[in-house]
Structure formats: structure tokens, C-alpha cells
Motif scaffolding. Sequence first.
Motif, mmCIF file in Angstrom:
data_model
loop_
_atom_site.group_PDB
_atom_site.id
_atom_site.type_symbol
_atom_site.label_atom_id
_atom_site.label_comp_id
_atom_site.label_asym_id
_atom_site.label_seq_id
_atom_site.Cartn_x
_atom_site.Cartn_y
_atom_site.Cartn_z
ATOM 1 N N LYS A 633 -24.140 54.348 16.514
ATOM 2 C CA LYS A 633 -23.039 54.305 17.474
ATOM 3 C C LYS A 633 -23.001 55.623 18.231
ATOM 4 O O LYS A 633 -23.065 56.697 17.629
ATOM 5 N N ASN A 636 -20.074 60.235 21.528
ATOM 6 C CA ASN A 636 -19.749 61.135 22.629
ATOM 7 C C ASN A 636 -20.967 61.242 23.540
ATOM 8 O O ASN A 636 -22.109 61.258 23.058
ATOM 9 N N TYR A 637 -20.707 61.303 24.835
ATOM 10 C CA TYR A 637 -21.823 61.399 25.787
ATOM 11 C C TYR A 637 -21.354 62.198 26.989
ATOM 12 O O TYR A 637 -20.387 61.831 27.666
ATOM 13 N N HIS A 657 -23.613 56.373 35.679
ATOM 14 C CA HIS A 657 -23.247 55.552 34.521
ATOM 15 C C HIS A 657 -24.227 54.397 34.341
ATOM 16 O O HIS A 657 -24.687 54.109 33.224
ATOM 17 N N ALA A 694 -21.285 46.373 27.299
ATOM 18 C CA ALA A 694 -20.346 47.481 27.488
ATOM 19 C C ALA A 694 -20.014 48.152 26.163
ATOM 20 O O ALA A 694 -19.877 49.380 26.080
ATOM 21 N N SER A 695 -19.923 47.348 25.103
ATOM 22 C CA SER A 695 -19.553 47.903 23.793
ATOM 23 C C SER A 695 -20.652 48.784 23.199
ATOM 24 O O SER A 695 -20.404 49.550 22.264
ATOM 25 N N GLY A 697 -22.210 51.051 24.919
ATOM 26 C CA GLY A 697 -22.210 52.319 25.624
ATOM 27 C C GLY A 697 -21.016 53.171 25.279
ATOM 28 O O GLY A 697 -20.011 52.697 24.737
ATOM 29 N N PRO A 698 -21.093 54.451 25.595
ATOM 30 C CA PRO A 698 -19.986 55.367 25.325
ATOM 31 C C PRO A 698 -19.037 55.424 26.520
ATOM 32 O O PRO A 698 -19.279 54.816 27.555
ATOM 33 N N SER A 699 -17.980 56.160 26.366
ATOM 34 C CA SER A 699 -17.132 56.529 27.495
ATOM 35 C C SER A 699 -17.707 57.830 28.045
ATOM 36 O O SER A 699 -17.577 58.889 27.436
ATOM 37 N N PHE A 700 -18.391 57.754 29.172
ATOM 38 C CA PHE A 700 -19.122 58.902 29.701
ATOM 39 C C PHE A 700 -18.169 59.984 30.212
ATOM 40 O O PHE A 700 -17.149 59.696 30.825
ATOM 41 N N VAL A 701 -18.542 61.229 29.960
ATOM 42 C CA VAL A 701 -17.912 62.374 30.617
ATOM 43 C C VAL A 701 -18.943 62.917 31.597
ATOM 44 O O VAL A 701 -20.032 63.327 31.186
#
Length: 770
Positions: A633, A636-637, A657, A694-695, A697-701
Motif C-alpha cells: 500500500k 504517502n507520495y 497525477h 483509484a484505490s 493510488g495515493p493522495s498525491f502531494v
Amino acid sequence: MAAPIKFGVGQSVRRKEDDALIRGKGRYTDDVAPQPALHALMLRSPHAHAKYTIDASKARSLPGVSLVLTAEDVKDLGDLPCLFNFEVDPFTGPPYPILPRDEVRHVGDAVAFVVADTVDHARDAIEAIEVNWTPLPAVVGLANAVKKGAPQVWPDKPGNLLFDVSIGDKKATEAVFARAHAVAEVRIVNPRVVTNFMETRAAVCEYDAKRDHLTLTVGSQGSHRLRDILCQNVLKISVEKMRVICPDVGGGFGTKLFPYREYALMAVAARKLKKTVKWTADRADHFMGDAQGRDNVTVARMALAEDGKFLGMDVDLMSDMGAYLSTFGPYIPHGGAGMLPGLYDIQTFHCRVRTVFTNTVPVDAYRGAGRPEAAYVVERLADAAARKLGMTPDAVRRKNFISPKAMPYTTATGKVYDSGDFTAHMKRAMEIATWKEFPKRAKAAKKLGLVRGIGLASYVEVCGSMGADETAKVALDPNGDVTILIGTQSSGQGHQTAYAQLVAEQFGLAPERVHILQGDTDQIPTGLGTGGSSSIPSGGVCVQRATHELGNKLKEIAAQALEAGIGDLEINNGTVRVAGTDRSISFADLGKRPGVDPAKLNASSSFNSAMGTYPNGTHLAEVEIDPATGIIKIVNYVIVDDFGVTLNPLLLAGQVHGGAMQGIGQALMEQAVYSDKDGQLVTGTFMDYALPRASDGPSFVFETHNVPCTTNPLGVKGAGEAGAIGSCPAVVNAIVEGLWREYKIDHIDMPATAERVWIAIREAQRQHRL
């Protein structure tokens, strides 16, 4: 006067094209439905390699069947060309026929083309065609193809080799390795992937018998190149005999840039029948008939000084071409090899590049086209060097990054980096990710029975050049709006919005008053299409310059109308105004003035980004591995990129993204698998080929640390492919970091599936017990 800030360059203007698309009012190729239209299907080979004979007489007599084309019927057509060769030591590629005459070379190879009044009748005809197959030995996989005695894909290509060339200085590199303090080495498999865009390929071909003229509507990445290849190389007719139109295009990623067999066969069928022919690929067609991507095996070594300095790099690269040479196929590994030194000051370099035939679908450009492969190699090798010397991944990079003071910097492969601050974006990514606090998180995860890993990849790529001039024409419409005609082609990138912002910057027009026309060879004289992240670095410059020229022309007209000096005029919100007064004239009224020269109502500009641009950045991934299942999993990204100048932050983030998710897909799950036994495509459907959801992938910063490009007038660096370049090595480096720390596992190949990770952990535990 400055343009309204909410519309100009640097502003997060929402995509103007999305309203129609999300309401189902887009116009894709399959929406083009001229009546009456005939429907076409392709009969494909079930064998990876076979001789065959064909009898289509029964199929031709079935109800509703208009035409069945076999190799005999199209023997006068030219082959699909490969557009890459060396200036020195040119190679000769094998033929890539529209329909192979008596031998097929991969599962899905084309055998016959059926045209009928309905799709169902075409399917009936496909089933009625009698083909006698004589299977031949087939070879899949690079390692198998180069073995002594391996089955030959082409009899005149011994050892299944197309070419074997060197880049760099072999003797100097050998000398550096001989005196190195230590040598780091990796052997990497970059797996084959299938380009899965939302809209499968489709085409409609109409024929005008009176003019002997074809109109091909097709979901492509460029209308002009496609027309020119089909007419000049395959159909052998004048380009004036064909119009190519590209409507909305639902994704391309490189794969829709090429000419394909169906387009030529549709042209033949439409001319023979004097009727419109329509073809839409299903996913099986796509998996077996469209060019695939990546597929390299690389051994890379780095010569190291005691203090961690990279002294030299030596690479042995093999690349799978598939059974035929697709349009740019051989260029991908050769061109990509030029980027292998990455962001590092490596003075001595050598790479051996071999391109190999196998009985598989041809391979060509896929998002990044050789640069992701290069970045993956050098960034995996940088981490291996750090482990070899007991250094941290960031320390070994800091030691070897090219300094901003060294710009412009010429690499050992001849690439000229014009700008960038590589340490700065790596440092910022580490700050955002709280790199220093990672050991605490790893300790907490271990208490829960999980393994945390952290990794980064700092990449550079070359892009933004299609090798010739791109041209934009900016014209004033009768109602005062502006229309841009340009030879680029959007396949989801947001050109309608981006180009409108360049006009807004100078004219102050709201985006809805700027109209973009692309993808029509009759209305646009020339065009390069879109590939290599070139639309804004090349097309954007053309739009900006043409808009400026048009503004000057409009001021000339307005100066007479307002009885003012040109220097006293300013343009904003679709009007020309005498600065500091209320005297003005609208764009609409300018165009209506008596005696206005029509040539002053439009302007054109061309630009060739011959030197390209060099976007760069750092991707940083943190992963959590469950040793009991092997499941990974991404927790963080962080991405910090240098794109020179940001035209639209929303569009940019979307591109980054999307590209990063494609790279994550390749890193964790995507792989085209062929059976070693008989060459069957095992992963020929979405039941067997895994795409990231979508699940996954991370929540990109995402941030930028831009240093303006000095070789591009707008200062921009191409951004469309960057996400797919930095993501694979960042994710795999993170996985390996965790596995190395806990189990002394220093390598895993993509895709790092749960099964592969689980097996690697069990094997390491078994060896430890022994």
C-alpha cells in the motif's frame, strides 16, 4: 494593460472542454455515424508463428457481406514504414505488410479484413473464412530470443537481432572501472505493458467518387503525419486525395500516433465499394493489434570512488521490438539510452544497445518513450550504489547531482541540460514527506507486523521537440472572438484551455471567446500532431507569437479608426483602447471597417523546438508491506517537479497525477505476459491484465520548483510524460528499501505484485534459517 489575471498564464483556469465531455456531448470517432455505413472487422491469427493458406469464398457469399480483403487483394499496397534509422550504419528492417501474404508472426497478426452491412454479418463472415494453419516454432522473451538455436522470427535476421550498436566510449569506461574503489550493479527487467486508453481506436472512411477523394475520420494523435504515411507509403496516392479529421480523442499515450493496418484497409474498401466504411476496435483488437510498450532487459554498472562519486557508467541494454518494426520502434531504446546518465555528473559512459525480434505484438512509444526506461535504470542503480557504499539514497545523489552553476551542461551522451536545481527539488520533496521522521513510522509499523519502506527517484527527461516546425494561425472572427488553427492534437491534455490562456494573456479575452481547431488536414495546412510532450513547448510558442503579431495588426487598424498613435493603444477584453481614455473600438468593429485588408485579421507563426526541453524532478514514495500477504500500500507520495513555467496549475497537476498513476500501475501490477510454450498472449483481457484503480493510488502531494527553460521562449518544459518517468523507480526503490532493511532483499522486478513480494520474503526467511 495587463490581461485579467483569472484567465492568464499561471492561473488555474478550469478546462473549457470538459462541460461537453462530462455531459456526453463529446464527439468521438465512434459517434461519427454517416448513414448508410458498412461495418468492418479484422480476422486475426490465433498462432504466434505459422504458415497459412486462406479461402474466403464462402464468407464472400454470405448475406450482407460486401467485401473480404486478403493479402492477395492488397498485394500492391506499400508496407507500414519504420521512420527511424541511423545516419551511420543504417539497418534494414523486415517488411511490415498491411496483410502478411502467407506467414503470420504474432498472435493477433492480421489475416483478412471483412466489410458487411452490420457488425453481426461481419462476424459471421469472419467465422466462415477457412484458414489452414501450419504452426511454426515461436519465440517470446528477450532471453529466449537471443539464445543459440532459438526459433527465428525473420530468416534474414540471425539471432533475431536487428542491430547491435554502442553509445559512448567503451575503452575509457573500461579503464575507469578498472581503477574504481567499488562497483554497483543491477539487472533490471522493465516489463512489457499494454497502453489502455479510455477510447479504443476507431475510424470512419468516406469516399467521394466524383473527386476520387477519401475522408478518414480517426481517433489519432495527429492528422497530417497519418495522412502522409498512408498516402505516400501505403496507398501510393497524392496527399490531396485524402482528408484526415481527428475529432475528440479519448487518450493516446503515444500508441495512437502511428498508422495502423485498419486505416489503409478501410481506404481500399471505401474506394472499391464507393461507400462509407466504419471500424471500431474492441478490447481484444487493442490487446492484440495495437503497439505495446517498454520491454527491456538491462544490466547496468556504476564505477564508484570511495567518497561516493560516480566515476563511470556501463550499460548493456536489450529491447524487444516484437515481430515487426512499428513507426518509431527502434528509436525508443536507442534514443532513451541517451538519457541514462540522468541528473548525475558522469564523465565516462558506455552503453551497448541491442534490438531483438520476438513473436509478439510490435513495441513502440508509450508515455515517455525510452526516458522512463532510462530513469528507472539509473535511479535503481543510484540506490544500489548507496547500499554498496553504506550511504543514504539522498547523500549519494547530492554527491553526484550536476550543479546549477554547471549549466548549460553537456552529458557524456551529448545532451545539453540548460537549467535546473536538482538538489533543491529533492530536498523539498524530503521536507514535505518528513523524511527524517521515517524511522519512527517504520518502528510503529513493525509493531503492527508491517514493513515500511521509503524511496525516491530524481529524474530528467528530454521532450518538447517533434523534429520540425509547428505552425499556429490566430484569426479574428467576425463576432470579435478569436480562432486558433494549429497542427497539434489533444487527446485529453486540455489544449482548448491552455491555448486560450495564451491568448487571454495578451488580449484579455475570456476562454469561451477563444476557439481551437485541430486535427483537420483540409483546414490546417501542416501539423506535427502531439507526442513527446511537445504541444506547449512548440505549439504554445506558436500561439503566443501569432497572437502578438495579430495584436500588432489590430492596433494598426485601430490607430486609423481612433486617430491615435499605435504606441498609445492597448488591448484588453476584446477591445483596442487609447490608454487612459474611454476611446476604444471592439474587435468585432475592427473586422467590419471598410477597406480592411483581410490579411490583417490573422497572423501565423512557426517554431521548431529543436533543442528540446529537460523537465526534471523528484518523486518520493512511502509504502507499507504486509509480510503475511505481500500486499503493498502506498501511504504517502510526494512530487516536486521543475517544468520551467507553469501555464495552468490544474492542467499540470492532472497530467502529473495521471502519468504517476500509470507508472504506479507498471510498478505494482501491469505486465503483458506471453506463454513461452506457444506465444499466446496470456493477459489478453482485463480479466488477466491488471490496471490500477483509484484505490490503488495515493493522495498525491504535488509542488513545482521551477527554473525557467533557457531554450524555450515561454520558459516552459514539457510536462505530459514526467509523471510516468519518476514514479516507477520511486515506488520500487521504496519497496526494496523496506525489504532490504528487514530481509536483506536488494532486488525485485516490476511488477512488484503481492505474490512476488510474498515469495521473495519467504525465500529470504528460508535462507536465513539455513
